[in-house]
Scaffold this motif. Sequence first.
Motif, PDB file in Angstrom:
ATOM      1  N   GLY A 277       6.763  16.455   8.991  1.00 51.23           N
ATOM      2  CA  GLY A 277       7.865  15.503   9.155  1.00 51.23           C
ATOM      3  C   GLY A 277       7.554  14.350  10.082  1.00 51.23           C
ATOM      4  O   GLY A 277       8.014  13.221   9.867  1.00 51.23           O
ATOM      5  N   ARG A 278       6.755  14.601  11.111  1.00 45.75           N
ATOM      6  CA  ARG A 278       6.448  13.549  12.091  1.00 45.75           C
ATOM      7  C   ARG A 278       5.168  12.785  11.774  1.00 45.75           C
ATOM      8  O   ARG A 278       4.785  11.888  12.532  1.00 45.75           O
ATOM      9  CB  ARG A 278       6.349  14.161  13.485  1.00 45.75           C
ATOM     10  N   ARG A 279       4.506  13.118  10.677  1.00 38.78           N
ATOM     11  CA  ARG A 279       3.268  12.434  10.334  1.00 38.78           C
ATOM     12  C   ARG A 279       3.521  11.112   9.617  1.00 38.78           C
ATOM     13  O   ARG A 279       2.647  10.265   9.542  1.00 38.78           O
ATOM     14  CB  ARG A 279       2.401  13.343   9.450  1.00 38.78           C
ATOM     15  N   HIS A 280       4.700  10.955   9.074  1.00 36.22           N
ATOM     16  CA  HIS A 280       5.053   9.736   8.351  1.00 36.22           C
ATOM     17  C   HIS A 280       5.207   8.577   9.326  1.00 36.22           C
ATOM     18  O   HIS A 280       5.675   8.760  10.453  1.00 36.22           O
ATOM     19  CB  HIS A 280       6.362   9.957   7.589  1.00 36.22           C
ATOM     20  N   PRO A 281       4.820   7.345   8.938  1.00 40.24           N
ATOM     21  CA  PRO A 281       4.962   6.212   9.864  1.00 40.24           C
ATOM     22  C   PRO A 281       6.409   5.876  10.200  1.00 40.24           C
ATOM     23  O   PRO A 281       6.670   5.276  11.237  1.00 40.24           O
ATOM     24  CB  PRO A 281       4.286   5.049   9.121  1.00 40.24           C
ATOM     25  N   SER A 282       7.346   6.246   9.341  1.00 42.39           N
ATOM     26  CA  SER A 282       8.758   6.023   9.654  1.00 42.39           C
ATOM     27  C   SER A 282       9.299   7.225  10.418  1.00 42.39           C
ATOM     28  O   SER A 282       9.030   8.373  10.047  1.00 42.39           O
ATOM     29  CB  SER A 282       9.572   5.828   8.377  1.00 42.39           C
ATOM     30  N   PRO A 283      10.090   7.010  11.471  1.00 43.81           N
ATOM     31  CA  PRO A 283      10.628   8.146  12.230  1.00 43.81           C
ATOM     32  C   PRO A 283      11.659   8.953  11.462  1.00 43.81           C
ATOM     33  O   PRO A 283      11.998  10.061  11.875  1.00 43.81           O
ATOM     34  CB  PRO A 283      11.272   7.465  13.452  1.00 43.81           C
ATOM     35  N   ASN A 284      12.163   8.408  10.359  1.00 41.39           N
ATOM     36  CA  ASN A 284      13.221   9.088   9.621  1.00 41.39           C
ATOM     37  C   ASN A 284      12.831   9.455   8.190  1.00 41.39           C
ATOM     38  O   ASN A 284      13.160  10.544   7.725  1.00 41.39           O
ATOM     39  CB  ASN A 284      14.481   8.209   9.588  1.00 41.39           C
ATOM     40  N   SER A 285      12.146   8.568   7.503  1.00 39.18           N
ATOM     41  CA  SER A 285      11.812   8.836   6.098  1.00 39.18           C
ATOM     42  C   SER A 285      10.974  10.100   5.955  1.00 39.18           C
ATOM     43  O   SER A 285      11.170  10.889   5.019  1.00 39.18           O
ATOM     44  CB  SER A 285      11.065   7.646   5.501  1.00 39.18           C
ATOM     45  N   GLY A 286      10.036  10.302   6.867  1.00 38.30           N
ATOM     46  CA  GLY A 286       9.182  11.471   6.782  1.00 38.30           C
ATOM     47  C   GLY A 286       9.940  12.774   6.892  1.00 38.30           C
ATOM     48  O   GLY A 286       9.527  13.798   6.305  1.00 38.30           O
ATOM     49  N   GLN A 287      11.056  12.780   7.629  1.00 32.94           N
ATOM     50  CA  GLN A 287      11.850  13.995   7.756  1.00 32.94           C
ATOM     51  C   GLN A 287      12.390  14.434   6.395  1.00 32.94           C
ATOM     52  O   GLN A 287      12.286  15.600   6.007  1.00 32.94           O
ATOM     53  CB  GLN A 287      13.014  13.757   8.722  1.00 32.94           C
ATOM     54  N   CYS A 288      12.955  13.479   5.658  1.00 34.12           N
ATOM     55  CA  CYS A 288      13.548  13.786   4.357  1.00 34.12           C
ATOM     56  C   CYS A 288      12.473  14.113   3.328  1.00 34.12           C
ATOM     57  O   CYS A 288      12.618  15.079   2.553  1.00 34.12           O
ATOM     58  CB  CYS A 288      14.379  12.596   3.874  1.00 34.12           C
ATOM     59  N   GLU A 289      11.402  13.319   3.295  1.00 33.19           N
ATOM     60  CA  GLU A 289      10.371  13.504   2.280  1.00 33.19           C
ATOM     61  C   GLU A 289       9.586  14.794   2.504  1.00 33.19           C
ATOM     62  O   GLU A 289       9.225  15.483   1.544  1.00 33.19           O
ATOM     63  CB  GLU A 289       9.441  12.298   2.267  1.00 33.19           C
ATOM     64  N   ALA A 290       9.310  15.140   3.748  1.00 27.95           N
ATOM     65  CA  ALA A 290       8.580  16.381   4.018  1.00 27.95           C
ATOM     66  C   ALA A 290       9.402  17.591   3.603  1.00 27.95           C
ATOM     67  O   ALA A 290       8.883  18.542   2.995  1.00 27.95           O
ATOM     68  CB  ALA A 290       8.215  16.460   5.496  1.00 27.95           C
ATOM     69  N   ALA A 291      10.702  17.581   3.931  1.00 25.38           N
ATOM     70  CA  ALA A 291      11.556  18.698   3.525  1.00 25.38           C
ATOM     71  C   ALA A 291      11.651  18.793   2.010  1.00 25.38           C
ATOM     72  O   ALA A 291      11.626  19.889   1.436  1.00 25.38           O
ATOM     73  CB  ALA A 291      12.947  18.541   4.137  1.00 25.38           C
ATOM     74  N   MET A 292      11.740  17.644   1.323  1.00 23.17           N
ATOM     75  CA  MET A 292      11.803  17.643  -0.140  1.00 23.17           C
ATOM     76  C   MET A 292      10.499  18.166  -0.737  1.00 23.17           C
ATOM     77  O   MET A 292      10.513  18.946  -1.707  1.00 23.17           O
ATOM     78  CB  MET A 292      12.093  16.233  -0.645  1.00 23.17           C
ATOM     79  N   ALA A 293       9.367  17.739  -0.173  1.00 19.20           N
ATOM     80  CA  ALA A 293       8.076  18.214  -0.681  1.00 19.20           C
ATOM     81  C   ALA A 293       7.979  19.731  -0.580  1.00 19.20           C
ATOM     82  O   ALA A 293       7.551  20.412  -1.519  1.00 19.20           O
ATOM     83  CB  ALA A 293       6.937  17.545   0.099  1.00 19.20           C
ATOM     84  N   GLY A 294       8.378  20.295   0.560  1.00 17.59           N
ATOM     85  CA  GLY A 294       8.327  21.740   0.716  1.00 17.59           C
ATOM     86  C   GLY A 294       9.321  22.455  -0.173  1.00 17.59           C
ATOM     87  O   GLY A 294       9.027  23.528  -0.716  1.00 17.59           O
ATOM     88  N   ALA A 295      10.515  21.868  -0.341  1.00 18.60           N
ATOM     89  CA  ALA A 295      11.538  22.515  -1.166  1.00 18.60           C
ATOM     90  C   ALA A 295      11.115  22.584  -2.631  1.00 18.60           C
ATOM     91  O   ALA A 295      11.389  23.583  -3.311  1.00 18.60           O
ATOM     92  CB  ALA A 295      12.857  21.757  -1.040  1.00 18.60           C
ATOM     93  N   LEU A 296      10.437  21.544  -3.115  1.00 19.86           N
ATOM     94  CA  LEU A 296      10.020  21.502  -4.521  1.00 19.86           C
ATOM     95  C   LEU A 296       8.623  22.065  -4.730  1.00 19.86           C
ATOM     96  O   LEU A 296       8.211  22.281  -5.873  1.00 19.86           O
ATOM     97  CB  LEU A 296      10.076  20.067  -5.045  1.00 19.86           C
ATOM     98  N   GLY A 297       7.880  22.258  -3.649  1.00 20.62           N
ATOM     99  CA  GLY A 297       6.510  22.731  -3.775  1.00 20.62           C
ATOM    100  C   GLY A 297       5.568  21.691  -4.335  1.00 20.62           C
ATOM    101  O   GLY A 297       4.616  22.018  -5.054  1.00 20.62           O
ATOM    102  N   VAL A 298       5.792  20.405  -3.995  1.00 19.35           N
ATOM    103  CA  VAL A 298       4.962  19.318  -4.506  1.00 19.35           C
ATOM    104  C   VAL A 298       4.274  18.607  -3.344  1.00 19.35           C
ATOM    105  O   VAL A 298       4.602  18.817  -2.163  1.00 19.35           O
ATOM    106  CB  VAL A 298       5.800  18.311  -5.317  1.00 19.35           C
ATOM    107  N   ARG A 299       3.359  17.735  -3.700  1.00 20.66           N
ATOM    108  CA  ARG A 299       2.621  16.953  -2.713  1.00 20.66           C
ATOM    109  C   ARG A 299       3.080  15.498  -2.809  1.00 20.66           C
ATOM    110  O   ARG A 299       2.986  14.868  -3.873  1.00 20.66           O
ATOM    111  CB  ARG A 299       1.120  17.055  -2.982  1.00 20.66           C
ATOM    112  N   LEU A 300       3.594  14.981  -1.707  1.00 19.00           N
ATOM    113  CA  LEU A 300       4.059  13.601  -1.646  1.00 19.00           C
ATOM    114  C   LEU A 300       3.177  12.809  -0.687  1.00 19.00           C
ATOM    115  O   LEU A 300       2.336  13.369   0.011  1.00 19.00           O
ATOM    116  CB  LEU A 300       5.517  13.558  -1.192  1.00 19.00           C
ATOM    117  N   GLY A 301       3.414  11.511  -0.606  1.00 20.93           N
ATOM    118  CA  GLY A 301       2.602  10.649   0.244  1.00 20.93           C
ATOM    119  C   GLY A 301       1.366  10.162  -0.492  1.00 20.93           C
ATOM    120  O   GLY A 301       1.127  10.485  -1.651  1.00 20.93           O
ATOM    121  N   GLY A 302       0.586   9.342   0.191  1.00 17.52           N
ATOM    122  CA  GLY A 302      -0.607   8.754  -0.412  1.00 17.52           C
ATOM    123  C   GLY A 302      -0.555   7.245  -0.324  1.00 17.52           C
ATOM    124  O   GLY A 302       0.112   6.679   0.538  1.00 17.52           O
TER     125      GLY A 302
END
Length: 442
Positions: free
Chosen positions: A298-323
């Motif tokens: 969650g804290r690896r994303h350059p945005s202090p907030n977007s990474g929180q939502c995207e990391a949780a979504m990636a784990g919930a769906l079992g997918v790989r996001l970012g790039g």
Amino acid sequence: MPAQIASANAVGLVAGALLDRAFGDPRRWHPVAGYGRAAGWLERRMYAPSTAAGAAFAAVAVGVPVAAAVGANIATRRRPLLRATLVAGITWTVLGPTSLRREATAMAKALSVGGPTPGEPTSGDPTAGRPTPGRPAGDRSLAGDRPLAGDRPLAGDRSLGGDGPPGGDRPSGGDLSAARALLPRLCGRDPTALDAAELARATVESVAENTSDAAVGALFWGAVAGLPGLVGYRAVNTLDAMVGHRSARYARFGTAAARLDDAANLVPARVTAALTIAAAPLVGGSAWRALRTWIHDGRRHPSPNSGQCEAAMAGALGVRLGGRNVYAGHVSDRPVLGRHGRIPTVTDIHRAVRLSALITAAATLTAAAAAAAAAAAAAAAAAGTAAAAAATVTGSTAASAPSAATTVGARLAPARRSWTVMSPRGRIRSQDRAERRWRWGA
């Protein structure tokens, strides 16, 4: 009356969310689009390549609508029905999760019909001339979202078909070019060279972030601050989408808007992540994996907030996001979120849509419960104040009116009576004599 107003706020939040669920964004005359045009007009007159000018612009562009909302708060402070109606209308206006889900579902349908395999080379940009996400059509500002702020669609510009379950009715035609043409409605990245897998990833990421922006954030601030919170949050969010990105024009001018948006979403983004984790099992995901990915990435994303939502979504769906993402020619390499996950597919878009709907419903109920709790607290405070006032009045009455025992005792109290007499020798002398007599009062 404060309890009734707090209850009216709760009812209005739920009613506004139901209106959004039923109708989505208005296709014409959307108030947020009108605000965007007004903000664009103001920017053209206040623009200067400095942080101070951007701060002044943000203060005016946010302060004016918030002041109007405060005025509406004051005008309806003794009219619960009018307050509930106004909150419902404003909530419907500032929310956008239904239209977000419709756009994501349209993308899934486009990708599921006749699309080439991932990695197929393409050429041409079918999105030329389309409105830039986050700003009204016709705005002359530089295209593209702020790369480090994330992807935001424009409320009022999301108007495609309704939500649909995975494997729902497919359109009669559709291909990768159509999917690329749809992407600017979801996010600001350049779709020209994106294959099906990258388009699916962009859609899932946009659903994750915009569930916070278009639903949870507005509901959170509506529960916390009522009408001013709803209006102020949407104003800040819209300004960030317009000028809060890193570009030659807005590198300094947009700093204040970007920082305001970061602050406004600090709590909502984390609430969104928590709700994503809780709802993950309902879409076939793992709450434990979602929690672990959120904590780790969650804290690896350059945005202090977007990474929180995207990391949780990636784990919930079992997918790989970012790039790697491309915004108006600017390349942004994002950290990988959920590095052990698989590449997103069309099915994952549908799962993200269902998860977004669950998060929105949970956020609506939570916001209404918070407003109802505020109503109960106000009622308890009013009852306590009334009880204290009654006790004060009773005490004052008791102090001013003597009791029966005190009155009887006063009647029997010995009184000293003094008078002057003439002695037989003609001398004047004073004589005091104790005399018990009946008298009223002390």
